[in-house]
Design a protein around this motif. Structure first.
Motif, PDB file in Angstrom:
ATOM      1  N   HIS A   1      46.741  32.093  44.096  1.00  0.00           N
ATOM      2  CA  HIS A   1      46.293  31.917  42.699  1.00  0.00           C
ATOM      3  C   HIS A   1      44.960  32.648  42.592  1.00  0.00           C
ATOM      4  O   HIS A   1      44.083  32.452  43.431  1.00  0.00           O
ATOM      5  N   PRO A   2      44.782  33.497  41.549  1.00  0.00           N
ATOM      6  CA  PRO A   2      43.502  34.215  41.447  1.00  0.00           C
ATOM      7  C   PRO A   2      42.335  33.318  41.062  1.00  0.00           C
ATOM      8  O   PRO A   2      41.179  33.690  41.238  1.00  0.00           O
ATOM      9  N   GLY A   3      42.663  32.116  40.520  1.00  0.00           N
ATOM     10  CA  GLY A   3      41.625  31.238  40.024  1.00  0.00           C
ATOM     11  C   GLY A   3      41.120  31.711  38.671  1.00  0.00           C
ATOM     12  O   GLY A   3      41.289  32.881  38.330  1.00  0.00           O
TER      13      GLY A   3
ATOM     14  N   ALA B   1      43.777  45.366  33.381  1.00  0.00           N
ATOM     15  CA  ALA B   1      43.775  45.539  34.845  1.00  0.00           C
ATOM     16  C   ALA B   1      42.647  44.748  35.498  1.00  0.00           C
ATOM     17  O   ALA B   1      41.587  44.523  34.894  1.00  0.00           O
ATOM     18  N   HIS B   2      42.899  44.338  36.724  1.00  0.00           N
ATOM     19  CA  HIS B   2      41.885  43.672  37.551  1.00  0.00           C
ATOM     20  C   HIS B   2      42.146  44.165  38.985  1.00  0.00           C
ATOM     21  O   HIS B   2      42.674  43.450  39.825  1.00  0.00           O
ATOM     22  N   PRO B   3      41.779  45.446  39.216  1.00  0.00           N
ATOM     23  CA  PRO B   3      42.252  46.081  40.448  1.00  0.00           C
ATOM     24  C   PRO B   3      41.730  45.463  41.740  1.00  0.00           C
ATOM     25  O   PRO B   3      42.466  45.424  42.733  1.00  0.00           O
TER      26      PRO B   3
ATOM     27  N   ARG C   1      34.297  33.847  40.550  1.00  0.00           N
ATOM     28  CA  ARG C   1      34.653  34.482  41.813  1.00  0.00           C
ATOM     29  C   ARG C   1      34.291  35.963  41.860  1.00  0.00           C
ATOM     30  O   ARG C   1      33.649  36.438  42.813  1.00  0.00           O
ATOM     31  N   THR C   2      34.708  36.715  40.849  1.00  0.00           N
ATOM     32  CA  THR C   2      34.563  38.176  40.922  1.00  0.00           C
ATOM     33  C   THR C   2      33.085  38.568  40.931  1.00  0.00           C
ATOM     34  O   THR C   2      32.640  39.351  41.765  1.00  0.00           O
ATOM     35  N   ARG C   3      32.345  38.001  40.016  1.00  0.00           N
ATOM     36  CA  ARG C   3      30.924  38.362  39.923  1.00  0.00           C
ATOM     37  C   ARG C   3      30.175  37.995  41.210  1.00  0.00           C
ATOM     38  O   ARG C   3      29.404  38.792  41.748  1.00  0.00           O
ATOM     39  N   THR C   4      30.418  36.789  41.704  1.00  0.00           N
ATOM     40  CA  THR C   4      29.675  36.334  42.885  1.00  0.00           C
ATOM     41  C   THR C   4      30.068  37.127  44.122  1.00  0.00           C
ATOM     42  O   THR C   4      29.205  37.524  44.918  1.00  0.00           O
TER      43      THR C   4
HETATM   44  N1   CP Z   1      39.997  35.731  39.783  1.00  0.00           N
HETATM   45  C1   CP Z   1      39.004  35.917  38.887  1.00  0.00           C
HETATM   46  O1   CP Z   1      38.878  36.978  38.269  1.00  0.00           O
HETATM   47  O2   CP Z   1      38.166  34.840  38.761  1.00  0.00           O
HETATM   48  P1   CP Z   1      36.805  34.873  37.901  1.00  0.00           P
HETATM   49  O3   CP Z   1      37.205  34.992  36.459  1.00  0.00           O
HETATM   50  O4   CP Z   1      36.105  33.595  38.238  1.00  0.00           O
HETATM   51  O5   CP Z   1      36.031  36.078  38.345  1.00  0.00           O
END
Ligand code: CP
Length: 322
Positions: A277-279, A149-151, A70-73
């Motif tokens: 849910h962040p996934g 952290a994952h801001p 998710r984050t990268r894409t």
């Molecule tokens: N939510 C999250 O950080 O997902 P990814 O690890 O797939 O980027």
């Protein structure tokens, strides 16, 4: 030499955001600026030509030293929608494998005229290190560092909550699961506190919920029914087995029985509660499929909002000088 604030290395002397490293210590006004700006970008997703020229001529380097879907894409989509040139470094095929240090890699990419680094790393603090050593015009965004952290996840979570619930100051938010290993939980808790949420609960077994969260104004619940009761927002977290050492849990089945979110447990929350849910989700471990795919779930809208929030962060950073 950069002119960053001594108190908060992500702000300049005017209190403007020049790096995004953590939600901790972000001024409330800066969080609202990001959420409001994201709101203006949502409609770009619906246009035939999904582009605005705010980062035209800028080079954004995605440095993902850890896996991500998710984050990268969504960072890549966001940068492209802002018209930036996007370079995804393939870490597995990079000279990192030959022993090049993180700072040498960054120095070499800076020599290629990088304007922004988006960094995910298993070591807490790696994005801070880069921010301390890069040229003043270069911006660093933390895309998740270790357990720390994952801001942008925290900010897209705040965007999602505001979208569905409007007023932060009336809410009960329950964060459930593997909180001790979760950078998302930490980023959410800081942001929820800054935005004035009166009741934040951390729910899970003693091995996965640190007691010192009480110092952050969080109510710790080791009983799922207590944690769910009358909640407006439920944020479920994945069991991060890759970060666990030793036996922290009896079994995935036992965990699901006690803390997995099922329709029965969800029924204890408010009737209009949202489930986030962040996934990635693990069906049948922390959440049942009927809840993950059910009418309370906003898990996929979170992903879509993430594009607009990341566009907002990158465009605000590009407009501010160190
Ligand atoms: N939510 C999250 O950080 O997902 P990814 O690890 O797939 O980027």
């Amino acid at each position: 030499m950069t002119m960053l604030s001594k108190r908060n290395p992500q702000l300049n002397k005017h209190g403007e955001l020049v790096h995004l490293l953590s939600t901790e210590g972000l001024p409330r006004a800066v969080i609202h600026q990001i959420l409001d700006t994201a709101g203006t970008f949502l409609s770009v997703n619906d246009r035939e030509v999904k582009k605005v020229p705010l980062l035209r001529g800028k080079s954004v380097f995605n440095l993902f030293f850890e896996n991500s879907t998710r984050t990268r894409t969504t960072f890549e989509i966001a940068a492209k929608r802002l018209s930036a040139d996007v370079i995804n470094l393939d870490i597995a095929r990079s000279s990192t494998a030959k022993g090049e240090t993180l700072l040498d890699t960054v120095a070499n990419l800076s020599a290629m005229h990088a304007d922004m680094f988006v960094v995910r790393h298993s070591e807490s603090g790696a994005p801070y290190l880069i921010a301390q050593h890069c040229a003043p015009h270069v911006h660093v965004v933390n895309a998740g560092d270790g357990r720390h952290a994952h801001p942008t996840q925290g900010l897209l979570d705040m965007y999602t909550i505001r979208h569905y619930k409007k007023d932060f100051t009336q809410l009960t938010v329950a964060i459930v699961g593997d909180i001790v290993h979760s950078r998302v939980a930490r980023s959410d808790i800081h942001a929820l506190n800054i935005l004035g949420v009166p009741e934040i609960r951390a729910v899970g077994p003693k091995t996965l919920v640190p007691g010192d969260l009480k110092d952050m104004g969080v109510r710790v619940c080791h009983d799922m029914a207590e944690g769910m009761r009358d909640a407006d927002v439920i944020i479920m977290l994945r069991l991060q087995n890759e970060r666990m050492s030793g036996a922290m849990l009896p079994s995935a089945g036992e965990y699901f029985k006690s803390f997995g979110l099922t329709p029965e447990k969800l029924a204890l929350a408010k009737p209009d509660a949202i489930v986030m849910h962040p996934g990635p989700i693990n069906r049948g471990v922390e959440i049942s499929s009927s809840v993950a795919d059910g009418q309370h779930s906003v898990i996929l809208p979170q992903v879509t909002f993430g594009i607009a929030v990341r566009m907002a962060v990158m465009s605000i950073l590009a407009g501010n000088e160190a």
